[in-house]
Design a protein around this motif. Structure first.
Motif, PDB file in Angstrom:
ATOM      1  N   SER A 168      29.418  43.394  33.793  1.00 26.05           N
ATOM      2  CA  SER A 168      29.893  42.100  33.293  1.00 26.05           C
ATOM      3  C   SER A 168      31.369  42.144  32.892  1.00 26.05           C
ATOM      4  CB  SER A 168      29.039  41.639  32.106  1.00 26.05           C
ATOM      5  OG  SER A 168      29.137  42.548  31.038  1.00 26.05           O
ATOM      6  N   ASP A 169      31.866  43.310  32.457  1.00 23.92           N
ATOM      7  CA  ASP A 169      33.261  43.408  32.013  1.00 23.92           C
ATOM      8  C   ASP A 169      34.199  43.948  33.093  1.00 23.92           C
ATOM      9  OD1 ASP A 169      32.368  42.500  29.612  1.00 23.92           O
ATOM     10  OD2 ASP A 169      32.454  44.428  28.568  1.00 23.92           O
ATOM     11  N   GLN A 170      33.652  44.237  34.260  1.00 25.85           N
ATOM     12  CA  GLN A 170      34.499  44.743  35.351  1.00 25.85           C
ATOM     13  C   GLN A 170      35.492  43.672  35.794  1.00 25.85           C
ATOM     14  OE1 GLN A 170      33.363  45.025  39.704  1.00 25.85           O
ATOM     15  NE2 GLN A 170      32.859  47.126  39.055  1.00 25.85           N
ATOM     16  N   LYS A 171      36.679  44.102  36.196  1.00 27.71           N
ATOM     17  CA  LYS A 171      37.693  43.184  36.731  1.00 27.71           C
ATOM     18  C   LYS A 171      38.097  43.650  38.126  1.00 27.71           C
ATOM     19  CE  LYS A 171      39.545  42.007  32.168  1.00 27.71           C
ATOM     20  NZ  LYS A 171      40.752  41.963  31.304  1.00 27.71           N
ATOM     21  N   ARG A 172      38.688  42.727  38.873  1.00 27.86           N
ATOM     22  CA  ARG A 172      39.128  43.062  40.227  1.00 27.86           C
ATOM     23  C   ARG A 172      40.479  42.433  40.523  1.00 27.86           C
ATOM     24  NH1 ARG A 172      33.854  43.570  44.230  1.00 27.86           N
ATOM     25  NH2 ARG A 172      32.724  45.022  42.850  1.00 27.86           N
ATOM     26  N   ASP A 173      41.337  43.233  41.171  1.00 28.46           N
ATOM     27  CA  ASP A 173      42.626  42.714  41.632  1.00 28.46           C
ATOM     28  C   ASP A 173      42.404  42.080  42.999  1.00 28.46           C
ATOM     29  OD1 ASP A 173      43.937  43.506  39.396  1.00 28.46           O
ATOM     30  OD2 ASP A 173      44.910  45.266  40.293  1.00 28.46           O
ATOM     31  N   VAL A 174      42.752  40.797  43.097  1.00 34.34           N
ATOM     32  CA  VAL A 174      42.444  40.028  44.303  1.00 34.34           C
ATOM     33  C   VAL A 174      43.684  39.277  44.770  1.00 34.34           C
ATOM     34  CG1 VAL A 174      41.019  38.190  45.274  1.00 34.34           C
ATOM     35  CG2 VAL A 174      40.063  39.716  43.544  1.00 34.34           C
ATOM     36  N   ALA A 175      43.981  39.397  46.059  1.00 30.23           N
ATOM     37  CA  ALA A 175      45.040  38.605  46.685  1.00 30.23           C
ATOM     38  C   ALA A 175      44.381  37.442  47.425  1.00 30.23           C
ATOM     39  CB  ALA A 175      45.852  39.464  47.642  1.00 30.23           C
ATOM     40  N   ILE A 176      45.039  36.286  47.389  1.00 30.62           N
ATOM     41  CA  ILE A 176      44.429  35.082  47.951  1.00 30.62           C
ATOM     42  C   ILE A 176      45.316  34.519  49.059  1.00 30.62           C
ATOM     43  CG2 ILE A 176      43.534  32.778  47.439  1.00 30.62           C
ATOM     44  CD1 ILE A 176      43.273  33.639  44.529  1.00 30.62           C
TER      45      ILE A 176
ATOM     46  N   ALA B 246      41.570  28.970  37.436  1.00 32.07           N
ATOM     47  CA  ALA B 246      41.735  27.676  38.099  1.00 32.07           C
ATOM     48  C   ALA B 246      41.889  27.898  39.601  1.00 32.07           C
ATOM     49  CB  ALA B 246      42.961  26.953  37.537  1.00 32.07           C
ATOM     50  N   GLY B 247      41.206  27.064  40.374  1.00 30.28           N
ATOM     51  CA  GLY B 247      41.320  27.140  41.829  1.00 30.28           C
ATOM     52  C   GLY B 247      40.340  28.102  42.477  1.00 30.28           C
ATOM     53  N   VAL B 248      39.566  28.846  41.684  1.00 31.98           N
ATOM     54  CA  VAL B 248      38.558  29.756  42.235  1.00 31.98           C
ATOM     55  C   VAL B 248      37.199  29.264  41.755  1.00 31.98           C
ATOM     56  CG1 VAL B 248      37.704  32.119  42.346  1.00 31.98           C
ATOM     57  CG2 VAL B 248      40.166  31.692  42.245  1.00 31.98           C
ATOM     58  N   SER B 249      36.392  28.797  42.681  1.00 30.52           N
ATOM     59  CA  SER B 249      35.100  28.232  42.317  1.00 30.52           C
ATOM     60  C   SER B 249      34.139  29.324  41.846  1.00 30.52           C
ATOM     61  CB  SER B 249      34.488  27.495  43.507  1.00 30.52           C
ATOM     62  OG  SER B 249      34.136  28.421  44.522  1.00 30.52           O
ATOM     63  N   ALA B 250      33.062  28.890  41.203  1.00 31.04           N
ATOM     64  CA  ALA B 250      32.052  29.838  40.739  1.00 31.04           C
ATOM     65  C   ALA B 250      31.432  30.588  41.916  1.00 31.04           C
ATOM     66  CB  ALA B 250      30.976  29.100  39.949  1.00 31.04           C
ATOM     67  N   ASP B 251      31.212  29.888  43.049  1.00 33.43           N
ATOM     68  CA  ASP B 251      30.650  30.542  44.232  1.00 33.43           C
ATOM     69  C   ASP B 251      31.610  31.578  44.793  1.00 33.43           C
ATOM     70  OD1 ASP B 251      28.335  29.080  44.056  1.00 33.43           O
ATOM     71  OD2 ASP B 251      28.961  27.553  45.514  1.00 33.43           O
ATOM     72  N   ALA B 252      32.907  31.225  44.800  1.00 34.51           N
ATOM     73  CA  ALA B 252      33.905  32.169  45.303  1.00 34.51           C
ATOM     74  C   ALA B 252      33.984  33.401  44.408  1.00 34.51           C
ATOM     75  CB  ALA B 252      35.269  31.491  45.383  1.00 34.51           C
ATOM     76  N   LEU B 253      33.957  33.185  43.089  1.00 33.75           N
ATOM     77  CA  LEU B 253      34.024  34.311  42.149  1.00 33.75           C
ATOM     78  C   LEU B 253      32.819  35.229  42.334  1.00 33.75           C
ATOM     79  CD1 LEU B 253      35.905  35.260  39.813  1.00 33.75           C
ATOM     80  CD2 LEU B 253      34.257  34.232  38.251  1.00 33.75           C
ATOM     81  N   LYS B 254      31.652  34.620  42.525  1.00 31.45           N
ATOM     82  CA  LYS B 254      30.439  35.413  42.754  1.00 31.45           C
ATOM     83  C   LYS B 254      30.591  36.270  44.012  1.00 31.45           C
ATOM     84  CE  LYS B 254      25.433  34.891  43.420  1.00 31.45           C
ATOM     85  NZ  LYS B 254      24.319  33.906  43.525  1.00 31.45           N
ATOM     86  N   ALA B 255      31.133  35.676  45.073  1.00 34.52           N
ATOM     87  CA  ALA B 255      31.328  36.418  46.327  1.00 34.52           C
ATOM     88  C   ALA B 255      32.333  37.549  46.139  1.00 34.52           C
ATOM     89  CB  ALA B 255      31.795  35.460  47.419  1.00 34.52           C
ATOM     90  N   ILE B 256      33.380  37.306  45.347  1.00 36.74           N
ATOM     91  CA  ILE B 256      34.401  38.335  45.103  1.00 36.74           C
ATOM     92  C   ILE B 256      33.785  39.558  44.428  1.00 36.74           C
ATOM     93  CG2 ILE B 256      36.423  38.852  43.658  1.00 36.74           C
ATOM     94  CD1 ILE B 256      37.312  35.917  44.249  1.00 36.74           C
ATOM     95  N   PHE B 257      32.906  39.322  43.446  1.00 33.79           N
ATOM     96  CA  PHE B 257      32.321  40.445  42.720  1.00 33.79           C
ATOM     97  C   PHE B 257      31.121  41.043  43.438  1.00 33.79           C
ATOM     98  CE2 PHE B 257      35.064  38.933  39.397  1.00 33.79           C
ATOM     99  CZ  PHE B 257      35.400  40.087  38.709  1.00 33.79           C
TER     100      PHE B 257
ATOM    101  N   GLU C 228      41.493  44.173  46.376  1.00 33.93           N
ATOM    102  CA  GLU C 228      42.319  45.360  46.582  1.00 33.93           C
ATOM    103  C   GLU C 228      41.986  46.498  45.637  1.00 33.93           C
ATOM    104  OE1 GLU C 228      46.400  44.202  46.384  1.00 33.93           O
ATOM    105  OE2 GLU C 228      46.323  43.125  48.293  1.00 33.93           O
ATOM    106  N   LYS C 229      41.492  46.139  44.445  1.00 35.82           N
ATOM    107  CA  LYS C 229      41.266  47.187  43.441  1.00 35.82           C
ATOM    108  C   LYS C 229      40.144  46.764  42.502  1.00 35.82           C
ATOM    109  CE  LYS C 229      43.730  49.727  39.767  1.00 35.82           C
ATOM    110  NZ  LYS C 229      45.013  49.829  39.024  1.00 35.82           N
ATOM    111  N   VAL C 230      39.315  47.714  42.118  1.00 33.93           N
ATOM    112  CA  VAL C 230      38.259  47.497  41.135  1.00 33.93           C
ATOM    113  C   VAL C 230      38.679  48.175  39.835  1.00 33.93           C
ATOM    114  CG1 VAL C 230      35.867  47.979  40.505  1.00 33.93           C
ATOM    115  CG2 VAL C 230      36.436  47.301  42.851  1.00 33.93           C
ATOM    116  N   ILE C 231      38.694  47.401  38.758  1.00 31.96           N
ATOM    117  CA  ILE C 231      39.112  47.927  37.457  1.00 31.96           C
ATOM    118  C   ILE C 231      37.863  48.037  36.584  1.00 31.96           C
ATOM    119  CG2 ILE C 231      40.608  47.589  35.449  1.00 31.96           C
ATOM    120  CD1 ILE C 231      42.295  45.719  37.256  1.00 31.96           C
ATOM    121  N   ASP C 232      37.408  49.253  36.395  1.00 27.05           N
ATOM    122  CA  ASP C 232      36.203  49.457  35.590  1.00 27.05           C
ATOM    123  C   ASP C 232      36.501  49.191  34.123  1.00 27.05           C
ATOM    124  OD1 ASP C 232      34.510  50.156  37.700  1.00 27.05           O
ATOM    125  OD2 ASP C 232      35.259  52.218  37.707  1.00 27.05           O
ATOM    126  N   ALA C 233      35.501  48.660  33.440  1.00 26.29           N
ATOM    127  CA  ALA C 233      35.642  48.363  32.016  1.00 26.29           C
ATOM    128  C   ALA C 233      35.655  49.660  31.221  1.00 26.29           C
ATOM    129  CB  ALA C 233      34.496  47.480  31.544  1.00 26.29           C
TER     130      ALA C 233
END
Length: 636
Positions: A183-191, A544-555, A581-586
């Motif tokens: 749940s606390d993981q983050k990701r570096d994403v280029a769009i 902003a600009g990233v839908s819930a479905d898109a965020l789910k797909a990203i993770f 591009e990168k997974v940032i573990d919590a």
């Protein structure tokens, strides 16, 4: 059993919530009668849930929602069949638990009940149960002690069946740690965005396509239905404006509540504390007292240096840095020996040493604020307003009954109800459904009633509808214009633009998916996609600009094969490609966070287990639902 209940604060909170339920509309026998209604909404084994009981639960749930949502509450939400069935399911579950409690011979004695209620904070004064406050708090909610005690007894009996399941679930630490890591993981994403607008230049929409769309969607291009209406709104505020208060009554209320308008005397003091431990020896106490006496002599010799003396010598960590200043306080705020010494002294006096359970105090009284009684003229306006509010609340119930009866009995006009209740009939020009809903304080049910075929055709009064807390509204249609199609010539450009945007969006999404497929094959050059600078996304904070479905797909993208690509339609109708591009573990959670998450996950597990337990009880019991009775609206 009582010990189990006494240990759990959450259960006490459930019982306290009973105090706020709307008992005022029902008599005591209303709450104790079961199965005495002709209509049965459901049967649970040999027990029946009557229409009366269901309507009671429905009203209570409406009151809870009204308190939670305030002006956003819409009573029409309870006309939804799913909501009504969910409420009945709660009653069925409660009956199943009651049957289990009877089978297990669970009981709550009068002594246990009394002890439990005596421990509830709303009924206490200075930490002790107050019978007078108990009666006052319940009376303010329209309840008698008998009514409340019956409800609490029922909750206490069921608690041993529920509390060990809901509150006793423990989540494994490894599972909680994994949950937090995800749940606390983050990701570096280029769009990269493929907009729809450039494709619109190549889109051609023929007149035939415009006409076909117009004919296939006749309701999409209409003038809205409108009506001229009359309406009558009864509110508690309107009644309050009619209430006249005798000045003598205002004075009487002032005299009867004199304490309410009195500010007690306060004293301001500073002190030097020489602390003594509770288990100190006689010698240590004597030494502390001697030191306090020496400081008192120094303070009396140089009163102006008291603050410096306190900073240098006081062992009270809370006030020493402020020169011993304790601020202002009234009686009851300090321990009694300290308080007695301060309130017996004059401004400037040095008092002490004074012994308390903290040690020895040298005290300087630095100020006195005398007791103050607000003059009658200062508060009479406030008292009059409160008396009006109280009388209006009392009068509203009878006025509401009269309002309901008159708009029904004199159905072809609102004038009779307006005259009887000293209200004004409001008349509008042509208004839409949306505008009517605004007039009705946002209430959709009133709009539905007013624009119903029966109301439009007969032009008779609607029923009195609750549009808000202590607010009833009735209306009638004076003149009606139905929705009408707009001519094709008027809307053809609008349709052409709509079809162009739709086709361009489909083209952009097709192109985006083709590029995404190339990227997934490692053909970045062939895809020809330009990505923005990467941004860090959190699972719990959609940007902003990233839908819930898109965020789910990203993770959900595979973190072991980076970069990973995914895509989704964006809010402008184009297509967005996301490059992970990168997974940032919590970071590893600290103990406090792990404990908090364990509690949250445990609660979720507890709820699931409780649902499973109820399902097992239901599987062993014959439950029948009378759908016709359930869908019948309360009061019909």
């Amino acid at each position: 059993m009582f010990d189990l209940l006494h240990k759990h604060k959450t259960f006490a909170q459930v019982v306290l919530a009973l105090i706020t339920l709307p008992f005022a509309f029902f008599g005591v026998d209303y709450y104790f009668r079961r199965g005495d209604s002709d209509q049965t909404v459901a049967s649970v084994g040999r027990d029946k849930i009557s229409q009366l009981e269901y309507d009671e639960a429905l009203r209570e749930q409406q009151q809870r929602m009204r308190q939670a949502l305030g002006g956003n509450f819409d009573p029409a939400m309870f006309d939804n069949p799913e909501v009504r069935y969910a409420l009945l399911d709660q009653l069925v579950n409660q009956r199943l638990l009651e049957q289990r409690a009877r089978a297990d011979k669970l009981r709550v004695s009068d002594t246990q009940l009394s002890q439990f209620i005596a421990g509830l904070p709303p009924f206490q004064e200075e930490g002790k149960f107050s019978a007078e406050k108990y009666r006052q708090v319940l009376a303010a909610q329209g309840m008698s002690p008998l009514m409340f005690e019956q409800r609490v007894r029922g909750e206490l009996v069921l608690a041993p069946l529920q509390d060990p399941i809901v509150g006793g679930s423990i989540a494994a630490q490894t599972s909680v740690a994994r949950y937090l890591a995800l749940s606390d993981q983050k990701r570096d994403v280029a769009i990269a965005r493929i907009p729809a607008e450039p494709f619109a230049r190549d889109v051609k929409v023929s007149d035939a396509e415009v006409k076909a769309y117009y004919e296939q969607n006749p309701t999409q291009f209409q003038t809205p239905e409108v009506a001229k209406i009359e309406y009558l709104l009864l509110t508690q505020d309107a009644i309050a404006a009619q209430v006249k208060i005798d000045p003598a009554e205002v004075r009487q209320a002032y005299d009867a509540n004199a304490k309410q308008y009195t500010t007690n005397e306060e004293r301001q003091a500073s002190h030097v504390l020489i602390a003594v431990k509770p288990d100190a020896s006689a010698a240590d106490k004597a030494a502390a007292k001697k030191k306090a006496e020496e400081l008192a002599e120094k303070a009396r010799a140089k009163p102006d240096s008291f603050a410096e003396l306190a900073k240098a010598n006081s062992q009270d960590p809370g006030s020493a840095a402020q020169g011993g200043d304790l601020g202002s306080f009234a009686r009851g705020a300090m321990v009694k020996p300290f308080e007695d010494a301060v309130f017996a002294a004059k401004v400037g006096d040095i008092v002490g040493p004074v012994e308390t359970n903290f040690g020895y105090h040298v005290i300087k009284v630095t100020g006195i604020t005398p007791a103050h009684v607000q003059a009658f003229d200062e508060v009479k306006g406030r008292i009059e307003t409160e008396l009006k509010r109280q009388k209006a609340a009392q009068k509203f119930a009878s006025s509401a009954d009269q309002f309901q009866n008159l708009v029904y009995e004199q159905a072809d006009s609102l004038a009779g109800a307006a005259k009887a209740l000293d209200l004004k009939v409001e008349t509008t020009s042509f208004v839409t459904r949306q505008e009517v809903q605004q007039l009705a304080l946002g209430n959709a049910k009133f709009v539905q009633a007013l624009f119903s075929p029966e109301s439009v055709q007969s032009k008779r009064n609607t029923e009195a509808i609750e549009v808000g807390p202590n607010a009833l509204m009735a209306g009638r249609v004076v003149e009606y214009k139905p929705a009408a199609p707009r001519p094709l010539a008027e809307v053809q450009n609008e349709i052409r633009q709509l079809l162009m945007r739709k086709t361009a969006s489909e083209m952009a999404q097709k192109a985006g998916r083709e590029k995404l497929a190339l990227l997934a094959q490692g053909k970045e050059r062939e895809a020809g996609v330009a990505f923005d600078k990467p941004v860090t996304l959190a699972r719990s904070q959609p940007p902003a600009g990233v839908s819930a479905d898109a965020l789910k797909a990203i993770f959900q993208a595979d973190e072991h094969t980076l970069p990973a690509y995914t895509g989704a339609t964006n809010e402008r109708g184009g297509f967005s490609i996301y490059k992970v591009e990168k997974v940032i573990d919590a970071p590893a959670p600290d103990a406090a966070k792990l404990t908090q998450a364990s509690s949250r996950v445990g609660s979720e597990i507890g709820r699931e287990l409780m649902n499973a337990y109820l399902a097992s009880l239901k599987a062993d019991t014959e439950v029948k639902i009378n759908s016709a009775a359930l869908e019948k609206k309360a009061g019909q």
